[in-house]
Design a protein around this motif. Structure first.
Motif, PDB file in Angstrom:
ATOM      1  N   GLN A 122       0.838  -1.187   0.000  1.00 20.91           N
ATOM      2  CA  GLN A 122       0.000   0.000   0.000  1.00 20.91           C
ATOM      3  C   GLN A 122       0.880   1.247   0.000  1.00 20.91           C
ATOM      4  N   SER A 123       1.910   1.222   0.829  1.00 23.96           N
ATOM      5  CA  SER A 123       2.810   2.365   0.917  1.00 23.96           C
ATOM      6  C   SER A 123       3.528   2.599  -0.410  1.00 23.96           C
ATOM      7  N   ALA A 177       1.161   4.255  -2.737  1.00 23.51           N
ATOM      8  CA  ALA A 177       1.000   5.652  -2.345  1.00 23.51           C
ATOM      9  C   ALA A 177       2.208   6.471  -2.805  1.00 23.51           C
ATOM     10  N   LEU A 219      -6.304   3.468  -2.208  1.00 28.24           N
ATOM     11  CA  LEU A 219      -5.408   4.244  -1.343  1.00 28.24           C
ATOM     12  C   LEU A 219      -6.209   5.116  -0.379  1.00 28.24           C
ATOM     13  N   GLU A 277      -0.024  11.748   2.938  1.00 28.54           N
ATOM     14  CA  GLU A 277       1.287  11.224   3.354  1.00 28.54           C
ATOM     15  C   GLU A 277       1.241  10.652   4.753  1.00 28.54           C
ATOM     16  N   THR A 307      -1.443   9.518   6.420  1.00 23.53           N
ATOM     17  CA  THR A 307      -2.300   8.331   6.438  1.00 23.53           C
ATOM     18  C   THR A 307      -1.583   7.113   5.866  1.00 23.53           C
ATOM     19  N   ASN A 308      -0.764   7.320   4.845  1.00 21.50           N
ATOM     20  CA  ASN A 308      -0.110   6.213   4.165  1.00 21.50           C
ATOM     21  C   ASN A 308       1.331   5.974   4.644  1.00 21.50           C
TER      22      ASN A 308
END
Length: 171
Positions: free
Chosen positions: A17-18, A21, A86, A164, A166-167
């Motif tokens: 996920q990161s 992002a 995302l 930024e 949140t991820n």
């Protein structure tokens, strides 16, 4: 053992996920640079301004439309991105869209300016006077759009910071 496997699975999921992002932010940064290049391209914008000064509104109009088309292509790329997976990407995408569309509106003012300058050269005095008064209103409109761009830039920056955070991309 179950907890270790679950922990590794969750870690891998967040890691992917990161990365997505990060890729999204990289694409937005790249798009910002491209849009900036379109707006300050010496080959196009200087020629457009020189054409306006030299009373060649048709050339200025063609160049402004060329820049507008380039902007629309870049905006379409951002619009086409699928960011549903995302967290907090949708507010960022909306704020980026609003900002870019306002930049496009500013370019449309350049197009209107060239069209109106063409109208001021008309042999029809009524049409020429109307175009002249509308040119004055364009300056006000341009100022309003610049103010709006400043506000949208702040919204875009807030959305980016939230995205930024949140991820897990904030240093």
């Amino acid at each position: 053992m179950k907890y270790l496997i679950a922990f590794l699975f969750v870690s891998a999921l967040f890691s992917c996920q990161s990365k997505k992002a990060q890729n999204y932010l990289s694409l937005l940064d790249s798009t910002d640079r491209k849009i900036f290049q379109i707006l300050i391209d010496k080959q196009v914008d200087d020629k457009r301004l020189e054409a306006l000064i030299a009373d060649k509104p048709d050339l200025a109009l063609r160049l402004a439309k060329q820049q507008s088309q380039s902007l629309k292509k870049e905006i379409a790329k951002v619009e086409s991105l699928n960011i549903d997976h995302l967290p907090d990407a949708l507010p960022l995408k909306k704020s980026v869209r609003n900002y870019y569309n306002t930049v496009l509106r500013l370019k449309e003012v350049d197009i209107m300016e060239a069209e109106l300058l063409s109208g001021t050269q008309s042999k029809d005095t009524i049409k020429a006077k109307k175009a002249q008064s509308e040119l004055i209103n364009l300056a006000r409109k341009r100022l309003t759009i610049h103010t709006e761009l400043g506000n949208l830039e702040q919204q875009r920056n807030r959305a980016k910071v939230k995205f930024e955070e949140t991820n897990g991309l904030k240093d």
